[in-house]
Design an enzyme around this catalytic site. Structure first.
Site, PDB file in Angstrom:
ATOM      1  N   ASP A  47       1.259   1.722   9.374  1.00 36.95           N
ATOM      2  CA  ASP A  47       0.765   1.313  10.658  1.00 36.95           C
ATOM      3  C   ASP A  47       1.543   1.225  11.844  1.00 36.95           C
ATOM      4  O   ASP A  47       1.357   1.104  12.834  1.00 36.95           O
ATOM      5  CB  ASP A  47       0.089   0.006  10.589  1.00 36.95           C
ATOM      6  CG  ASP A  47      -1.228  -0.050   9.643  1.00 36.95           C
ATOM      7  OD1 ASP A  47      -1.930   1.011   9.587  1.00 36.95           O
ATOM      8  OD2 ASP A  47      -1.628  -1.195   9.430  1.00 36.95           O
TER       9      ASP A  47
ATOM     10  N   THR B 227       5.649   0.786   6.524  1.00 38.45           N
ATOM     11  CA  THR B 227       4.201   0.508   6.836  1.00 38.45           C
ATOM     12  C   THR B 227       3.705   1.483   7.667  1.00 38.45           C
ATOM     13  O   THR B 227       4.483   2.161   8.635  1.00 38.45           O
ATOM     14  CB  THR B 227       4.012  -0.852   7.602  1.00 38.45           C
ATOM     15  OG1 THR B 227       2.666  -1.004   8.310  1.00 38.45           O
ATOM     16  CG2 THR B 227       5.153  -0.961   9.054  1.00 38.45           C
TER      17      THR B 227
ATOM     18  N   GLY C 141       0.715  -1.256   0.027  1.00 36.29           N
ATOM     19  CA  GLY C 141      -0.113  -0.131  -0.014  1.00 36.29           C
ATOM     20  C   GLY C 141       1.039   1.163  -0.026  1.00 36.29           C
ATOM     21  O   GLY C 141       2.059   1.025   0.113  1.00 36.29           O
TER      22      GLY C 141
ATOM     23  N   TYR D 237      -7.375   7.252   2.780  1.00 34.43           N
ATOM     24  CA  TYR D 237      -6.903   7.435   1.587  1.00 34.43           C
ATOM     25  C   TYR D 237      -6.205   8.857   1.685  1.00 34.43           C
ATOM     26  O   TYR D 237      -5.377   9.110   0.880  1.00 34.43           O
ATOM     27  CB  TYR D 237      -7.901   7.137   0.439  1.00 34.43           C
ATOM     28  CG  TYR D 237      -8.038   5.462   0.496  1.00 34.43           C
ATOM     29  CD1 TYR D 237      -7.084   4.628   0.279  1.00 34.43           C
ATOM     30  CD2 TYR D 237      -9.428   5.137   1.038  1.00 34.43           C
ATOM     31  CE1 TYR D 237      -7.262   3.328   0.155  1.00 34.43           C
ATOM     32  CE2 TYR D 237      -9.805   4.010   0.687  1.00 34.43           C
ATOM     33  CZ  TYR D 237      -8.750   2.907   0.281  1.00 34.43           C
ATOM     34  OH  TYR D 237      -8.766   1.507   0.593  1.00 34.43           O
TER      35      TYR D 237
ATOM     36  N   MET E 101      -6.014   4.173  10.246  1.00 29.76           N
ATOM     37  CA  MET E 101      -5.344   3.010   9.741  1.00 29.76           C
ATOM     38  C   MET E 101      -4.964   2.425  11.054  1.00 29.76           C
ATOM     39  O   MET E 101      -4.615   3.024  12.146  1.00 29.76           O
ATOM     40  CB  MET E 101      -4.316   3.175   9.007  1.00 29.76           C
ATOM     41  CG  MET E 101      -4.852   3.652   7.548  1.00 29.76           C
ATOM     42  SD  MET E 101      -3.552   4.758   6.608  1.00 29.76           S
ATOM     43  CE  MET E 101      -3.634   6.286   7.500  1.00 29.76           C
TER      44      MET E 101
ATOM     45  N   GLY F  32       6.377  -3.486   3.360  1.00 29.52           N
ATOM     46  CA  GLY F  32       5.975  -3.802   4.541  1.00 29.52           C
ATOM     47  C   GLY F  32       6.531  -5.244   4.882  1.00 29.52           C
ATOM     48  O   GLY F  32       7.318  -5.811   4.215  1.00 29.52           O
TER      49      GLY F  32
END
Length: 546
Positions: A275, A273, A156, A431, A318, A244
């Site tokens: 996250d 990542t 992503g 997004y 997220m 990631g």
């Protein structure tokens, strides 16, 4: 200047004492490591070919080199090209003639420098696990004119991807004089689709001001043999892979196939990542930008909620498995009344539940803001098990939208149970956050990560991920950053600070706390213990790959 015919140098521990024993754990049968074998690299590769499967997701594992020293010191080292190509010549690092670095007193990193994984220790405890420190070495294993590097981005989007691309290109060009740099378009499948673009400092000059990635990205599409075939056909000898944990697993498989074939190709990973759930490293690039941008959504929700009677603002952020963005954005904004993350279970109805807490806050303040990470509450969503069996191309579970589900549940509860009129606004900035350029802090971080990876590859290290550990740049074996995920520890001080800030209930029963403590102990034991050697262990004495 070639080092052919030079005497092998024995590695030393950080204490200055020479260490002669290296312990290797490998998934191969009992085969002597190539770096200590007199056989030709091709012969060594053939002897191990039958023992390795190169398919992505297989049981093939990266070789882990364990070096032990005094007082419980353990270095988990990364592979080096000389592990399987022992007679490679070395060359003086071009940086020694670079005028930009002439004023630096000690620019080159000592080969003995390592970084501890755990920075806080007790006097009677072992020194613990260490990783090799990143940075430029005095000798390199590639001549400038021979380098053909490639860069690929997978998975992503994340703020900072273009910055990393830019700084790999500029670092290779400005520091090492490399001119042949290719960008692989469209993620891993771009290798065998033969989609590439030529990258120069001029072509990437201002890409850091844009979001996304100029190379394009995708999930899945990993065929190890085809990728390595393409690398070999193109004459690529340095591969920089940005992605990631799934991407890093793919990078590990690519490295194993390259090692099996005996190719002089360095594989370096840059962990990505949004996250912040990659293990070992302090944080991943793009995280600071994500937290900063998430505050804008929280502020909008707060304004909307505070402008009407019984206003409720819900913001979904997220965090598929880890709630770091939600937690840090909540702590930073101070406008949040409740933060829900995957690591902390919660319940809706009954005493101490979310609905009861919401009623209390609305009576006190007349409005409230809820932040929910995307992976929160999945066990509560009706028919969730059916959805959780579905996966995307990277093998990640497809989660239901907790924000929409929570919004509808809150509306139904207040309409039927309390007959209270509420004004609810739901904001999903996912997004918008992923697609923005990185902020100043992340731009600096991306630059240092990219340069660290470049220095490592030029120095002959391979099969590693560049990452920050305790504020120092290090080279970490692929296996370390892919074996577990970094998660919020709900029995830790940081989560307690959040609960104190929001004044929300913990929603935890004594059973939840006990399970959380057990999980934390297991994770710490896994992370702190070096890789265990097996019956396939090879003990050798000699120069190693340092």
């Amino acid at each position: 200047m070639s080092s052919e015919g030079r005497e092998p140098q024995e590695p030393q521990s950080p204490t200055g004492r020479r260490i002669r024993d290296f312990e290797f754990r490998n998934s191969l049968p009992r085969v002597r490591s190539a770096s200590f074998s007199s056989a030709a690299p091709e012969a060594v590769a053939k002897s191990t070919a039958a023992s390795l499967t190169s398919r992505f997701g297989s049981d093939a594992q990266t070789t882990v080199k364990i070096v032990k020293g005094e007082f419980g010191y353990v270095l988990e080292d990364v592979p080096h090209l000389t592990d399987y190509l022992p007679d490679l010549p070395t060359y003086p690092n071009p940086l020694q003639d670079n005028p930009a670095y002439s004023v630096v007193k000690q620019y080159f990193v000592d080969d003995d420098d390592t970084v501890p994984k755990k920075v806080v220790v007790q006097k009677d405890k072992p020194r613990g696990l260490h990783f090799r420190r990143g940075g430029p070495r005095q000798k390199v294993y590639f001549q400038t004119d021979d380098v053909h590097a490639c860069i690929v981005t997978c998975g992503g989007l994340c703020p900072g991807l273009n910055t990393v691309i830019r700084e790999i290109v500029c670092g290779l060009s400005h520091m090492y004089g490399v001119n042949k740099i290719s960008g692989i378009e469209g993620g891993y499948r771009g290798f065998y689709a033969r989609n590439t673009i030529h990258l120069t400092p001029k072509s990437v000059n201002d890409i850091h001001k844009r979001g996304g990635t100029i190379l394009g990205t995708s999930r899945g599409g990993h065929d190890t043999c085809k990728i390595v075939d393409n690398i070999q056909d193109r004459g690529i000898n340095q591969v920089y892979i940005i992605g990631g944990d799934g991407t890093q697993k793919g990078a590990a498989a690519i490295f194993e196939e390259i090692r099996r074939r005996g190719l002089k190709v360095a594989v370096a990973g840059i962990p990505k990542t949004i996250d912040n759930d990659i293990a070992v490293i302090d944080k991943s690039f793009g995280f600071d930008t994500a937290v900063e941008e998430a505050q804008r959504a929280i502020n909008a929700a707060h304004v909307e909620a505070g402008s009407v009677h019984n206003g409720i603002g819900i913001v979904k952020l997220m965090g598929r498995y880890s709630g770091f963005i939600a937690m840090y954005a909540t702590l930073a904004s101070r406008d949040v009344d409740c933060c829900l993350i995957p690591e902390s279970p919660f319940y809706l109805e009954g005493p101490g539940g979310l609905y009861e807490y919401m009623e209390k806050r609305l009576k006190e303040n007349g409005h409230m803001v809820i932040v929910a990470a995307e992976g929160a509450g999945q066990d509560l969503i009706e028919e969730s098990m059916k959805a959780m069996n579905h996966q995307d191309a990277s093998g990640n579970k497809l989660l239901l939208d907790v924000g929409l589900w929570l919004s509808q549940g809150i509306k139904n509860y207040f309409a039927s149970s309390t007959k209270t009129e509420i004004n609810l606004k739901y904001i999903d900035p996912t997004y918008m956050i992923r697609a923005i350029p990185s902020n100043a802090s992340d731009n600096v971080y991306c630059t240092l990560l990219a340069h660290s990876a470049v220095h490592g590859a030029m120095a002959g290290y391979t099969g590693f991920t560049a990452g920050l550990v305790n504020g120092r740049h290090t080279y970490i074996p692929f296996e370390r950053v892919t074996e577990t995920r970094n998660k919020v520890v709900i029995t830790d001080r940081m989560w307690a600070r959040l609960l104190s800030s929001t004044n929300q209930p913990s929603f935890l029963s004594s059973k939840d706390v006990e399970e959380a403590n057990t999980a934390e102990v297991q994770v710490k034991q896994t992370e702190e213990q070096p890789k265990q050697t097996t019956e396939d262990e090879v003990k050798v004495t000699g120069n190693g790959s340092i």
